[in-house]
Design a protein around this motif. Structure first.
Motif, PDB file in Angstrom:
ATOM      1  N   THR B  36      -4.577  -6.208 -24.852  1.00 51.48           N
ATOM      2  CA  THR B  36      -3.737  -6.450 -23.682  1.00 51.48           C
ATOM      3  C   THR B  36      -3.710  -7.948 -23.406  1.00 51.48           C
ATOM      4  N   ILE B  37      -2.932  -8.330 -22.409  1.00 52.56           N
ATOM      5  CA  ILE B  37      -2.794  -9.742 -22.046  1.00 52.56           C
ATOM      6  C   ILE B  37      -3.419  -9.944 -20.665  1.00 52.56           C
ATOM      7  N   CYS B  38      -4.116 -11.076 -20.517  1.00 49.40           N
ATOM      8  CA  CYS B  38      -4.783 -11.400 -19.256  1.00 49.40           C
ATOM      9  C   CYS B  38      -4.073 -12.588 -18.617  1.00 49.40           C
ATOM     10  N   GLY B  39      -4.153 -12.709 -17.333  1.00 54.08           N
ATOM     11  CA  GLY B  39      -3.614 -13.883 -16.645  1.00 54.08           C
ATOM     12  C   GLY B  39      -4.181 -15.166 -17.220  1.00 54.08           C
ATOM     13  N   THR B  40      -5.416 -15.119 -17.670  1.00 52.15           N
ATOM     14  CA  THR B  40      -6.043 -16.296 -18.275  1.00 52.15           C
ATOM     15  C   THR B  40      -5.309 -16.725 -19.534  1.00 52.15           C
ATOM     16  N   ASP B  41      -4.783 -15.757 -20.273  1.00 49.66           N
ATOM     17  CA  ASP B  41      -4.026 -16.099 -21.487  1.00 49.66           C
ATOM     18  C   ASP B  41      -2.803 -16.938 -21.127  1.00 49.66           C
ATOM     19  N   LEU B  42      -2.189 -16.623 -19.991  1.00 53.22           N
ATOM     20  CA  LEU B  42      -1.038 -17.421 -19.556  1.00 53.22           C
ATOM     21  C   LEU B  42      -1.482 -18.846 -19.232  1.00 53.22           C
ATOM     22  N   HIS B  43      -2.648 -18.972 -18.605  1.00 47.82           N
ATOM     23  CA  HIS B  43      -3.176 -20.308 -18.312  1.00 47.82           C
ATOM     24  C   HIS B  43      -3.421 -21.093 -19.598  1.00 47.82           C
ATOM     25  N   ILE B  44      -3.998 -20.410 -20.590  1.00 46.94           N
ATOM     26  CA  ILE B  44      -4.239 -21.083 -21.878  1.00 46.94           C
ATOM     27  C   ILE B  44      -2.917 -21.594 -22.437  1.00 46.94           C
ATOM     28  N   LEU B  45      -1.915 -20.741 -22.414  1.00 48.17           N
ATOM     29  CA  LEU B  45      -0.632 -21.109 -23.016  1.00 48.17           C
ATOM     30  C   LEU B  45       0.031 -22.275 -22.282  1.00 48.17           C
ATOM     31  N   LYS B  46      -0.246 -22.379 -20.988  1.00 50.81           N
ATOM     32  CA  LYS B  46       0.288 -23.533 -20.235  1.00 50.81           C
ATOM     33  C   LYS B  46      -0.453 -24.817 -20.582  1.00 50.81           C
ATOM     34  N   GLY B  47      -1.640 -24.679 -21.193  1.00 54.56           N
ATOM     35  CA  GLY B  47      -2.437 -25.864 -21.511  1.00 54.56           C
ATOM     36  C   GLY B  47      -3.489 -26.163 -20.453  1.00 54.56           C
ATOM     37  N   ASP B  48      -3.737 -25.199 -19.581  1.00 52.44           N
ATOM     38  CA  ASP B  48      -4.673 -25.418 -18.466  1.00 52.44           C
ATOM     39  C   ASP B  48      -6.145 -25.294 -18.856  1.00 52.44           C
ATOM     40  N   VAL B  49      -6.404 -24.679 -20.003  1.00 47.04           N
ATOM     41  CA  VAL B  49      -7.800 -24.389 -20.358  1.00 47.04           C
ATOM     42  C   VAL B  49      -8.204 -25.304 -21.507  1.00 47.04           C
ATOM     43  N   SER B  50      -8.877 -26.401 -21.164  1.00 51.99           N
ATOM     44  CA  SER B  50      -9.086 -27.461 -22.151  1.00 51.99           C
ATOM     45  C   SER B  50     -10.019 -27.029 -23.282  1.00 51.99           C
ATOM     46  N   SER B  51     -10.869 -26.043 -23.032  1.00 46.44           N
ATOM     47  CA  SER B  51     -11.786 -25.605 -24.094  1.00 46.44           C
ATOM     48  C   SER B  51     -11.064 -24.871 -25.218  1.00 46.44           C
ATOM     49  N   CYS B  52      -9.851 -24.429 -24.957  1.00 45.30           N
ATOM     50  CA  CYS B  52      -9.093 -23.653 -25.943  1.00 45.30           C
ATOM     51  C   CYS B  52      -8.074 -24.564 -26.628  1.00 45.30           C
ATOM     52  N   ILE B  53      -8.300 -24.826 -27.902  1.00 42.44           N
ATOM     53  CA  ILE B  53      -7.467 -25.811 -28.594  1.00 42.44           C
ATOM     54  C   ILE B  53      -6.363 -25.142 -29.427  1.00 42.44           C
ATOM     55  N   PRO B  54      -5.305 -25.874 -29.660  1.00 42.16           N
ATOM     56  CA  PRO B  54      -4.214 -25.315 -30.465  1.00 42.16           C
ATOM     57  C   PRO B  54      -4.729 -24.800 -31.809  1.00 42.16           C
ATOM     58  N   GLY B  55      -4.129 -23.700 -32.249  1.00 37.40           N
ATOM     59  CA  GLY B  55      -4.573 -23.059 -33.488  1.00 37.40           C
ATOM     60  C   GLY B  55      -5.430 -21.834 -33.221  1.00 37.40           C
ATOM     61  N   ARG B  56      -5.834 -21.699 -31.991  1.00 33.83           N
ATOM     62  CA  ARG B  56      -6.710 -20.589 -31.608  1.00 33.83           C
ATOM     63  C   ARG B  56      -5.925 -19.275 -31.487  1.00 33.83           C
ATOM     64  N   ILE B  57      -6.469 -18.202 -32.041  1.00 33.41           N
ATOM     65  CA  ILE B  57      -5.966 -16.855 -31.763  1.00 33.41           C
ATOM     66  C   ILE B  57      -6.500 -16.465 -30.390  1.00 33.41           C
ATOM     67  N   ILE B  58      -5.625 -16.107 -29.476  1.00 35.43           N
ATOM     68  CA  ILE B  58      -6.110 -15.816 -28.128  1.00 35.43           C
ATOM     69  C   ILE B  58      -6.279 -14.309 -27.904  1.00 35.43           C
ATOM     70  N   GLY B  59      -6.709 -13.965 -26.668  1.00 35.85           N
ATOM     71  CA  GLY B  59      -6.967 -12.553 -26.334  1.00 35.85           C
ATOM     72  C   GLY B  59      -8.453 -12.267 -26.298  1.00 35.85           C
ATOM     73  N   HIS B  60      -8.908 -11.570 -25.253  1.00 35.64           N
ATOM     74  CA  HIS B  60     -10.347 -11.285 -25.126  1.00 35.64           C
ATOM     75  C   HIS B  60     -10.588  -9.851 -24.640  1.00 35.64           C
ATOM     76  N   GLU B  61      -9.575  -9.007 -24.831  1.00 32.58           N
ATOM     77  CA  GLU B  61      -9.683  -7.619 -24.387  1.00 32.58           C
ATOM     78  C   GLU B  61      -9.262  -6.706 -25.525  1.00 32.58           C
ATOM     79  N   GLY B  62      -9.725  -5.463 -25.467  1.00 37.21           N
ATOM     80  CA  GLY B  62      -9.239  -4.514 -26.461  1.00 37.21           C
ATOM     81  C   GLY B  62     -10.272  -3.500 -26.900  1.00 37.21           C
ATOM     82  N   ILE B  63      -9.762  -2.517 -27.636  1.00 37.24           N
ATOM     83  CA  ILE B  63     -10.635  -1.551 -28.279  1.00 37.24           C
ATOM     84  C   ILE B  63     -10.298  -1.546 -29.761  1.00 37.24           C
ATOM     85  N   GLY B  64     -11.256  -1.090 -30.565  1.00 35.51           N
ATOM     86  CA  GLY B  64     -11.002  -1.098 -31.999  1.00 35.51           C
ATOM     87  C   GLY B  64     -12.016  -0.251 -32.724  1.00 35.51           C
TER      88      GLY B  64
END
Lengths: 345, 345, 345, 345
Positions: B36-64
């Motif tokens: 799923t998508i989190c509000g934080t993912d939107l922040h990352i995409l805006k460039g607000d989360v400096s720890s997350c650098i371009p090239g990163r696969i995002i997302g931190h939720e899910g089952i598998g």
């Protein structure tokens, strides 16, 4: 009787006043034996406390002997020696029943504020059964004057709210009487380190004597840096604000470790900055509290058992007739090194 | 494999990436079933989360389903169906041992942030034994996607920190997905009233359906007044900030009753005003927290026992190949009425 | 290597044994520096502990230096000086994650019980990362031997479970090493009174020196009467059972005040009478616990900060080659006045 | 006035009695509107309660309207509709101030025990300000009769003492009115499973309707086995004893999981076996409690907010003149299926 009366901003006088009388069946009249002066009294005299109007006898601390009781008083009788709590608790309202006496809808901090107080030969105590505490024979009565306000304030607002625990690291910002009370009562829980921060070297030396493991003079602007060094960059588990200005609260925000607690004791006159842009993810708590004096029975037991020596807080003694001089001494603490002054009737 | 990659501020792409591999013995490779998508993912995409650098696969939720395990993994085996926690916990560091997984010195929130995340066909999960949870047969797996982040966030940061109790009055400021998760989990403790405040009438209607006893649209600037009216001037026992801006935090300060707790969940970008000149005597607590996911086992039991229905939070479904569309839908929640979107592999 | 081996009921021998080896990646081999003997070891030797079979190297306490680590050990490296916990914790199972290490499904108390123990030149420690604790330079290592078992046992099972608080009245029944550890750690919380009850005057004198405020020799059968007299008929807030027989548990039931807590530490071989016909309305709690050693980090800090002096518990020193003599001394404590004996490699 | 009088073991009569009068300034006279019968009343009538002497008007539950107040009553006035608490609390003694009203040295459970009670047209309520609760308009008054005793008993002694938590497994032994009250209030905390154990299928069916997730008829002697099967051999987190005989307490000991809590509610006439030889290492708690009714304000809010429906407990209605018949019905619950009977004035 003689009493110290607030005469409007900047003015006070020791003057003749009418004797207090029982106005409610739950009142008691207490003949004061010893009283003391609180920092709050200085604020009243400056005109900072709008609820306290000119003509008021001030003071909310002391010990005395019951002179008269109302028909509804069942716990005390004439002649009982008692400790006066700075907070009056009706014991019936929702807040009292939750142990939040400071928010009692029929009491709270009214003594020497909205009703006449203890810097007088006699005082009327409302809700006497739940606002006075019997003094056991053999207990040092002077020590007990510290239990009217300053020790429960340090203990409840600082130590309990700050969740001080064995082995923890505690910083207390402000080594005035309140900060020092906090220091004394924090040791009930055996923290590993108590770091005391102040601008005054004399007070820091007192703190050392009272059990501080480290002292930091913050006048060089490097207090935060020094606390972080002492804690290997981790910060403190408990930061206790005992001053009441924005700079010291900010210092607490700067030194608190993840998972820690900032316990505010200071009376603040203006808002402070809360750095949620940094702290939102730090799993911290911030607490505020006006003392409830709900721990007075517990504190009485620790004094009786000599687990604490509140006398350490007493720096000067005055006769009641010299109360104006007592105010001068207490008001110029930087020069006089005053902590708490005992005023003896 | 296909994965959603952050390509720098404002840019993302679904592209081919190398398969993740075991890099530590405690790693597991999980084949994603749903994310799923989190509000934080939107922040990352805006460039607000400096720890997350371009090239990163995002997302931190899910089952598998476990595809491969490192030699040190003992709890799981290939083929196990698992819930992925948004927080990775080493279980060995001081913070993990205190239950503060979000501050784990070897983990914390790293997934889709400092290491590749779950919006991909496969993901590497470090500290697998203590960062994954086995899915029992018969449990609705879609519901469990809500347990990766959003439900523990609302529950831990809002409900537990806010000390929600039977019979109490709770206000939740912000009826987005996080606020609604808080609303759902607050009901574990049977508060008498849950007042939901938001600017969006649609979300407030959803809140009503989810169990809010009162809803207040704050767009008229009278939310504080209305909350005080609802509580007979007393204020609320718990105020939960689920937005992350100064105005909503200030609202919490304005409606909190003496003895109450303000639990902050919102991610704040700037400081807020803390009105200690008013609150110093109000015996309140303010808490902050990054979700620890330490209650995931408890939440799993409540889902299995049908004490909560996390599916309520799911508004849309997409196939993984349509994840860009899913982002558009989730990003324009005001128009699309999106809450959480399920992305199915 | 040399090791002390249980050879069946009543028999033990110091003999040559094969060196332990790494069997799981999370194991460490520790070279023992100092160890000690526990009352439980005496029970094993009598044949009372059925899980411990002949051939076992016994002992579950000590400090040492890491000699070898498994590939999964990340916290420690060869050469680290470590404290060994008597409880092995996997950190992954449900119980470990709830802080109940003693019920770890992959560990618990296994050392010197179901796997070989510490009364040996070398020992294999499973789950090393979460069952060992780094020793800081400058700390008295002999004191730390007391942190393997006896201090956390007194603290967790007696003091924490017993909810010892400032100003409270505590009775500890049994002044053996466990009771004395409880006495030492109870003082972290500044109770007003600690009443120590035992049959042995020497131990009661030790208790006085360790901080007991009152001691009662119960051999005259009047201990209950005496405790009630000391507490003005009220009873004690906390009664701690540190013996493990019905008579001492009954004594706790007889002296507990309404609202109080009975914390059982003793290892009981038979059932006891619970007088619910009297206690059902007394608002009391009774707790049991096998030590979890979850407070070891906290206790380490209190030792480093010199808030407690565990050395007080050490009465004798022996060389490892004299361990049989050490057992004789420890086993005849009434005559030798032994508390804890240090066995030095 | 008419009142039900205890006339010695096995005897009772509805007879004319003198009207109660104010004897202390803190008394109120309440005109009863509705009352009910408690299991304890049956014990009194059998002669089991030695503190209750022949001639006593029994009953300790009910709602009414204030008919007269003493001069010291400040919270209530003539005409107020009130809920009567079964426990009288002076609010001044040490126990009251610690929230242990049941141990109030000036009150406690005295109503219908050591002073005349509520199965009468009028009753004198001592310490009225802190032993009565105002009834808000619009609340179902019949439901409130359940708040005099039975709901706070189940909630305080069972649910709170038993630490019921979201997702946990709870067993309640005994599906009589007390067990069912516990069942209703346990749901405030959303446990995953509530297993109800009783000998009576009818009561178990009621339990199912009230929210039990599993019911077990223990008449086949396999209840323990069945509970262990239901919990995969793990046992329950909370076991609540709501009967008061040794066999049911032993059952709690047999089904409690490590780390769990046994909360005793039952009134026991004889001692029970405590199997410390097995439980000493199980990290469990056992609690006892006489209801304090300290949660009455909280429960009132949950009833007002319709978070609980106490009416479910009411099985029969009688007029006061038919109270003897009401006793017959309540006393033969197995046949009549009586739970609580409302007696209407």
């Amino acid at each position: 009787m003689k009493a110290l009366v607030y005469k409007g901003p900047g003015k006070k006088a020791l003057e003749d006043c009418p004797m207090p009388t029982i106005t409610n069946p739950t009142d008691a009249i207490v003949k004061i034996i010893k009283t003391t002066i609180c920092g709050t009294d200085l604020h009243i005299l400056k005109g900072d406390v709008s609820s306290c109007i000119p003509g008021r006898i001030i003071g909310h601390e002391g010990i005395g002997v019951i002179d008269e009781i109302g028909s509804g008083v069942t716990v005390f009788k004439k002649g009982d020696r008692v400790l006066i709590s700075c907070v009056s608790a009706c014991s019936k309202c929702e807040y009292c029943r939750r142990g939040m006496y400071s928010h009692c809808v029929n009491g709270g901090w009214i003594l020497g504020n909205t009703i006449d107080g203890t810097q007088a030969e006699y005082v009327r105590i409302p809700h006497a059964d739940t606002s006075l505490y019997k003094i056991l024979t053999g207990v040092d009565e002077e020590a007990l004057v510290m239990l009217s306000d300053i020790l429960p304030t340090g203990f409840e607002c600082g130590v309990l709210n700050g969740k001080v625990q064995p082995g923890n690291t505690v910083a207390i910002i402000g080594a005035g009487p309140i900060g020092l009370s906090t220091l004394l009562t924090a040791q009930f829980y055996s923290p590993a380190e108590i770091i005391m921060v102040d601008l005054d070297n004399n007070r820091l030396e007192v703190a050392k004597r009272f059990g501080a493991t480290h002292t930091i003079n913050s006048s060089d602007g490097k207090a935060v840096e020094n606390v972080m060094k002492l804690t290997n960059g981790r910060g403190v588990d408990t930061a206790i604000e005992a001053v009441g200005v924005p700079a010291t609260f900010t210092m607490c925000e700067d030194i608190i470790a993840p998972g820690g607690t900032i316990a505010n004791i200071g009376v603040h006159g203006v808002k402070v900055d809360l750095h949620l842009e940094r702290l939102w993810s730090q799993n911290i708590s911030i607490t505020t509290r006006l003392v409830d004096t709900v721990t007075t029975p517990m504190l009485l037991k620790t004094v009786q058992a000599k687990k604490i020596n509140p006398n350490l807080l007493i720096s000067h003694h005055f006769k009641f007739e010299d109360i104006i001089e007592a105010y001068n001494t207490f008001g110029q603490a930087a020069e006089t090194h005053a902590l708490k002054v005992i005023i003896q009737m």
